[in-house]
Design an enzyme around this catalytic site. Structure first.
Site, PDB file in Angstrom:
ATOM      1  N   ARG A  80      42.546  41.766  25.691  1.00 17.91           N
ATOM      2  CA  ARG A  80      42.837  42.977  26.457  1.00 17.91           C
ATOM      3  C   ARG A  80      44.288  43.421  26.243  1.00 17.91           C
ATOM      4  NH1 ARG A  80      41.229  42.843  32.629  1.00 17.91           N
ATOM      5  NH2 ARG A  80      43.170  41.677  32.767  1.00 17.91           N
ATOM      6  N   LYS A 183      45.800  48.186  30.430  1.00 21.26           N
ATOM      7  CA  LYS A 183      46.509  47.603  31.575  1.00 21.26           C
ATOM      8  C   LYS A 183      47.997  47.905  31.411  1.00 21.26           C
ATOM      9  CE  LYS A 183      46.080  43.559  34.529  1.00 21.26           C
ATOM     10  NZ  LYS A 183      45.149  44.073  35.544  1.00 21.26           N
ATOM     11  N   GLU A 219      37.542  53.262  40.411  1.00 21.75           N
ATOM     12  CA  GLU A 219      38.048  51.920  40.702  1.00 21.75           C
ATOM     13  C   GLU A 219      38.563  51.821  42.120  1.00 21.75           C
ATOM     14  OE1 GLU A 219      40.010  49.138  38.131  1.00 21.75           O
ATOM     15  OE2 GLU A 219      40.551  50.841  36.886  1.00 21.75           O
TER      16      GLU A 219
HETATM   17  C1  LIG Z   1      43.952  43.943  36.181  1.00 18.35           C
HETATM   18  C2  LIG Z   1      43.130  45.044  36.756  1.00 18.35           C
HETATM   19  C3  LIG Z   1      41.833  44.826  37.249  1.00 18.35           C
HETATM   20  C4  LIG Z   1      41.218  43.462  37.360  1.00 18.35           C
HETATM   21  O1  LIG Z   1      41.034  42.835  36.126  1.00 18.35           O
HETATM   22  P1  LIG Z   1      40.810  41.263  36.066  1.00 18.35           P
HETATM   23  O2  LIG Z   1      40.793  40.977  34.615  1.00 18.35           O
HETATM   24  O3  LIG Z   1      39.522  40.979  36.708  1.00 18.35           O
HETATM   25  O4  LIG Z   1      41.953  40.649  36.774  1.00 18.35           O
HETATM   26  C5  LIG Z   1      41.115  45.915  37.709  1.00 18.35           C
HETATM   27  N1  LIG Z   1      41.639  47.159  37.719  1.00 18.35           N
HETATM   28  C6  LIG Z   1      42.881  47.405  37.263  1.00 18.35           C
HETATM   29  C7  LIG Z   1      43.396  48.785  37.296  1.00 18.35           C
HETATM   30  C8  LIG Z   1      43.665  46.357  36.769  1.00 18.35           C
HETATM   31  O5  LIG Z   1      44.898  46.612  36.320  1.00 18.35           O
END
Ligand SMILES: *Cc1c(COP(=O)(O)O)cnc(C)c1O
Length: 339
Positions: A80, A183, A219
């Site tokens: 990722r 991210k 989200e």
């Molecule tokens: C990090 C994140 C998540 C959760 O991802 P995980 O890999 O399950 O920790 C969900 N939404 C956003 C916007 C994120 O930055």
């Protein structure tokens, strides 16, 4: 040093002994360096500061009943971060470099890994950013990759307790073809104002809708959304959602216990049909949701009517925790054991 109160750790920054760093310069990665400083000395024209070239990851290490330390889904986090780097034109981090940096940061700070049974874990925060100067709008030619760690408590102080969240339409976290699927810090900056207002109004988080039509669920703040109904695990699909590794893992476990998994558009109206809903991510695994209020219409969707998390969410949560803490067989090889 033996005085860490493992039971009352917050989810926040905790100073440890070392962090691990690596520079990308002249088109190549240098040596991993170990630092005991919490600070970085970077150029004032670094692209991270001006043009938002920054991405991060979040994963956890757990001490099991057998004393072994397990890191959950390290390769998926590496992938990722590679995707985030691609998305905002930063240097690619090979999976091997990511693995080596994470393992080194965990091992060097071994004494901060919480003991088994406290509900606490070691949070691992890799961060990658443009550290080289640029005033014209272009990607940097120098990048810094850092991995730091710190012990964190369970996300919810009272345990696995249901929360209330708020649907908003006057803010978007990410544009339909923007950077929502990466991210990157910029998405977080864009979500702060809505998130703080939600807290002030008594909600744990915001539920963002799709930015284009405002019809579908995107989200739940910094966590993915899922709902359970008719023996199905349903989670939104959208270009602007960050693909949660927790959600990916829960989908697999949901199939294992005989649920059908659907990844598709989920309309706001469908909230009325769910038997259980939750938010998922590394910090909390699952935050069960007891109430969703639409900030504009004041419509309310209520769950957990007995005050407790629903049976499916509870089961999935327990299954995932058991794998992370080495209590059951890790049949998909999700854990990296720290030797
Ligand atoms: C990090 C994140 C998540 C959760 O991802 P995980 O890999 O399950 O920790 C969900 N939404 C956003 C916007 C994120 O930055």
């Amino acid at each position: 040093m033996n005085t860490i109160d493992w039971k009352n750790l917050p989810f926040g920054y905790f100073k440890t002994d070392y962090n691990v760093r690596c520079f990308f310069r002249n088109n190549e990665w240098g040596q991993l360096e170990i630092s005991s400083s919490e600070y970085v000395n970077i150029h004032m024209a670094a692209t991270a500061l001006h043009y938002g070239q920054e991405a991060f990851e979040g994963l956890k290490a757990f001490r099991g009943k057998d004393g072994k330390v397990r890191i959950f889904r390290l390769e998926e986090n590496a992938k990722r971060m590679q995707n985030s780097a691609f998305g905002i034109m930063m240097a690619h981090i090979p999976t091997e470099l990511f693995r080596e940096a994470v393992l080194k940061a965990v091992k060097m700070n071994e004494r901060y890994i919480p003991p088994y049974g406290e509900g606490a874990s070691l949070y691992i925060r890799p961060v990658l950013f443009g550290s080289g100067p640029q005033v014209g709008v272009k990607p940097a030619s120098e990048y810094l990759f850092i991995v730091f760690v710190g012990p964190v408590g369970p996300y919810f102080k009272e345990g696995f307790n249901p929360v209330s969240i708020q649907i908003v339409r006057d803010f978007d976290r990410a544009a339909p073809l923007g950077t929502g699927c990466y991210k990157v810090g910029g998405n977080y900056a864009a979500s702060l104002r809505a998130g703080e207002r939600a807290h002030d109004e008594g909600f744990a988080s915001v539920l963002f809708l799709d930015a284009k039509e405002k019809k579908y669920i995107d989200e739940a703040g910094p966590a993915n959304f899922f709902g359970i109904k008719d023996n199905k695990y349903i989670t939104p699909s959208s270009n602007s959602i960050l693909p949660s590794i927790t959600n990916m893992s829960l989908r697999k476990l949901a199939e294992d216990i005989g649920l059908t998994v659907e990844q598709r558009h989920v309309s706001v109206e469908e909230l009325a049909d769910f038997e259980e809903v939750g938010a998922c991510g590394t910090a909390a695994v699952i935050s069960p949701i007891k109430r969703i209020q639409d900030r504009d219409t004041k419509e309310e969707y209520l769950y957990c009517k007995d005050g407790k998390a629903g049976p499916v969410s509870t089961k999935l949560y327990n299954m995932l925790r058991a794998i992370q803490e080495g209590e059951v067989e890790d049949k998909y090889n999700w854990n990296t054991i720290v030797e």
